[in-house]
Design an enzyme around this catalytic site. Structure first.
Site, PDB file in Angstrom:
ATOM      1  N   LYS A  13      12.064 -13.181   1.635  1.00  0.00           N
ATOM      2  CA  LYS A  13      12.748 -12.881   0.358  1.00  0.00           C
ATOM      3  C   LYS A  13      14.339 -12.653   0.997  1.00  0.00           C
ATOM      4  CE  LYS A  13      10.175  -9.257  -0.609  1.00  0.00           C
ATOM      5  NZ  LYS A  13       9.306  -9.176   0.685  1.00  0.00           N
ATOM      6  N   ARG A  88       8.252  -3.194  -6.894  1.00  0.00           N
ATOM      7  CA  ARG A  88       7.062  -3.410  -5.973  1.00  0.00           C
ATOM      8  C   ARG A  88       5.835  -2.577  -6.593  1.00  0.00           C
ATOM      9  NH1 ARG A  88      10.019  -3.830  -0.490  1.00  0.00           N
ATOM     10  NH2 ARG A  88       8.438  -4.112   1.275  1.00  0.00           N
ATOM     11  N   ARG A 127      11.027 -10.483  14.645  1.00  0.00           N
ATOM     12  CA  ARG A 127      12.446 -10.184  13.849  1.00  0.00           C
ATOM     13  C   ARG A 127      12.925  -8.972  14.543  1.00  0.00           C
ATOM     14  NH1 ARG A 127      12.200  -8.437   7.645  1.00  0.00           N
ATOM     15  NH2 ARG A 127      10.867  -6.815   8.192  1.00  0.00           N
ATOM     16  N   ARG A 160      12.541  -3.151  14.203  1.00  0.00           N
ATOM     17  CA  ARG A 160      12.545  -2.231  13.204  1.00  0.00           C
ATOM     18  C   ARG A 160      11.169  -1.324  13.301  1.00  0.00           C
ATOM     19  NH1 ARG A 160      13.326  -4.931   7.382  1.00  0.00           N
ATOM     20  NH2 ARG A 160      11.452  -3.544   6.926  1.00  0.00           N
ATOM     21  N   ARG A 171       1.804  -2.094   5.950  1.00  0.00           N
ATOM     22  CA  ARG A 171       2.653  -2.401   4.699  1.00  0.00           C
ATOM     23  C   ARG A 171       1.605  -3.761   4.057  1.00  0.00           C
ATOM     24  NH1 ARG A 171       7.540  -4.243   8.116  1.00  0.00           N
ATOM     25  NH2 ARG A 171       8.591  -4.856   6.466  1.00  0.00           N
TER      26      ARG A 171
HETATM   27  P1  AMP Z   1      11.577  -4.103   3.180  1.00  0.00           P
HETATM   28  O1  AMP Z   1      12.844  -4.101   4.016  1.00  0.00           O
HETATM   29  O2  AMP Z   1      11.628  -4.630   1.794  1.00  0.00           O
HETATM   30  O3  AMP Z   1      10.426  -4.369   4.041  1.00  0.00           O
HETATM   31  O4  AMP Z   1      11.263  -2.434   2.868  1.00  0.00           O
HETATM   32  C1  AMP Z   1      11.174  -1.307   3.769  1.00  0.00           C
HETATM   33  C2  AMP Z   1      10.531  -0.209   3.292  1.00  0.00           C
HETATM   34  O5  AMP Z   1      11.537   0.259   2.459  1.00  0.00           O
HETATM   35  C3  AMP Z   1       9.290  -0.361   2.684  1.00  0.00           C
HETATM   36  O6  AMP Z   1       7.975  -0.600   3.536  1.00  0.00           O
HETATM   37  C4  AMP Z   1       9.094   0.866   1.846  1.00  0.00           C
HETATM   38  O7  AMP Z   1       8.720   2.169   2.813  1.00  0.00           O
HETATM   39  C5  AMP Z   1      10.487   1.138   1.288  1.00  0.00           C
HETATM   40  N1  AMP Z   1      10.784   0.327   0.116  1.00  0.00           N
HETATM   41  C6  AMP Z   1      11.408  -0.785  -0.294  1.00  0.00           C
HETATM   42  N2  AMP Z   1      11.503  -1.320  -1.357  1.00  0.00           N
HETATM   43  C7  AMP Z   1      10.733  -0.169  -1.950  1.00  0.00           C
HETATM   44  C8  AMP Z   1      10.327  -0.173  -3.485  1.00  0.00           C
HETATM   45  N3  AMP Z   1      10.608  -1.134  -4.210  1.00  0.00           N
HETATM   46  N4  AMP Z   1       9.364   0.785  -3.734  1.00  0.00           N
HETATM   47  C9  AMP Z   1       9.213   1.795  -2.749  1.00  0.00           C
HETATM   48  N5  AMP Z   1       9.448   1.748  -1.403  1.00  0.00           N
HETATM   49  C10 AMP Z   1      10.258   0.595  -1.018  1.00  0.00           C
END
Ligand code: AMP
Length: 219
Positions: A13, A88, A127, A160, A171
């Protein structure tokens, strides 16, 4: 153009959001990036979200919604935006619906990155990121010029915390339980388009072009 990118972590994404934003002059609103920026800057929001994110859980809907509505209102209304990793949960999607109705924003399409588990795990475990700027690399698919060093700033790249194997597993479970139901939610609204998330970047961009043309969204 107002797009939502839906899909599990590691589906591609972020990579495709960046390309689309450059091409169509859209604002990239990536919930995870915004949280990580707040954590780096040690803001109140960052302090509230840090532990949850590092464990691979979702931040509570109210916090995310408030943050994203603020970001959408600040984005260039004329050119539009790409929502990456938001919504989400069904709660977030319903809140976003109500926000869009209130503010007269209409989503054009929700792109669902359909990606297989082995590809996801390979992408996430390979990554590497710049801890200051957040720039993303992959040890094999998108390597830096010098192993482990950011091309732009010369800083040492890191993995990360939430890309460690145990947290990746968590996740993916959270994705299945909380986010997958959004596929049906947006299908029912007639907004969903599946995209083959396993494709390499150029093939997937070509596929997106076809979708945009079919929907008359190309600008
Ligand atoms: P990402 O970089 O999209 O993988 O997001 C990293 C982390 O940020 C996720 O595992 C969640 O802990 C938090 N996060 C990101 N987007 C959301 C969302 N829409 N709702 C809740 N937590 C989020």
């Amino acid at each position: 153009m107002k797009l939502v990118l839906l899909g599990p972590p590691g589906a591609g994404k972020g990579t495709h959001a960046k390309i689309l934003c450059e091409r169509f002059n859209l604002t990239h609103l990536a919930a995870g990036d915004i949280f990580r920026r707040n954590i780096r800057e040690n803001t109140e929001l960052g302090r509230k979200a840090k532990d949850t994110i590092e464990k691979g859980h979702l931040v509570p809907d109210d916090l995310v919604n408030e943050m994203m509505f603020r970001e959408i209102e600040n984005a260039d209304r004329k050119n539009g935006f790409v929502l990456d990793g938001y919504p989400r949960t069904i709660g977030q999607a319903e809140a976003l619906d109500a926000f869009c109705a209130r503010t007269d924003y209409n989503l054009d399409v929700v792109l669902n990155f359909d990606t297989s588990e082995n590809v996801i795990i390979d992408r996430l475990s390979g990554r590497r990121v710049n801890p200051t700027t957040g720039r993303v690399y992959h040890v094999r698919n998108m390597p830096p010029k010098v192993d482990g060093i950011c091309d732009e700033t010369g800083e040492k790249l890191v993995t990360r915390k939430d890309d460690q194997p145990e947290t990746i597993k968590k996740r993916l479970e959270v994705y299945e339980k909380e986010t997958q139901p959004l596929i049906d939610f947006y299908k029912k609204k007639g907004l969903l388009q599946d995209v083959p998330g396993d494709y390499d970047v150029p093939e997937l961009q070509a596929h997106l072009n076809q979708i945009f043309e079919r929907l008359n969204l190309a600008v």
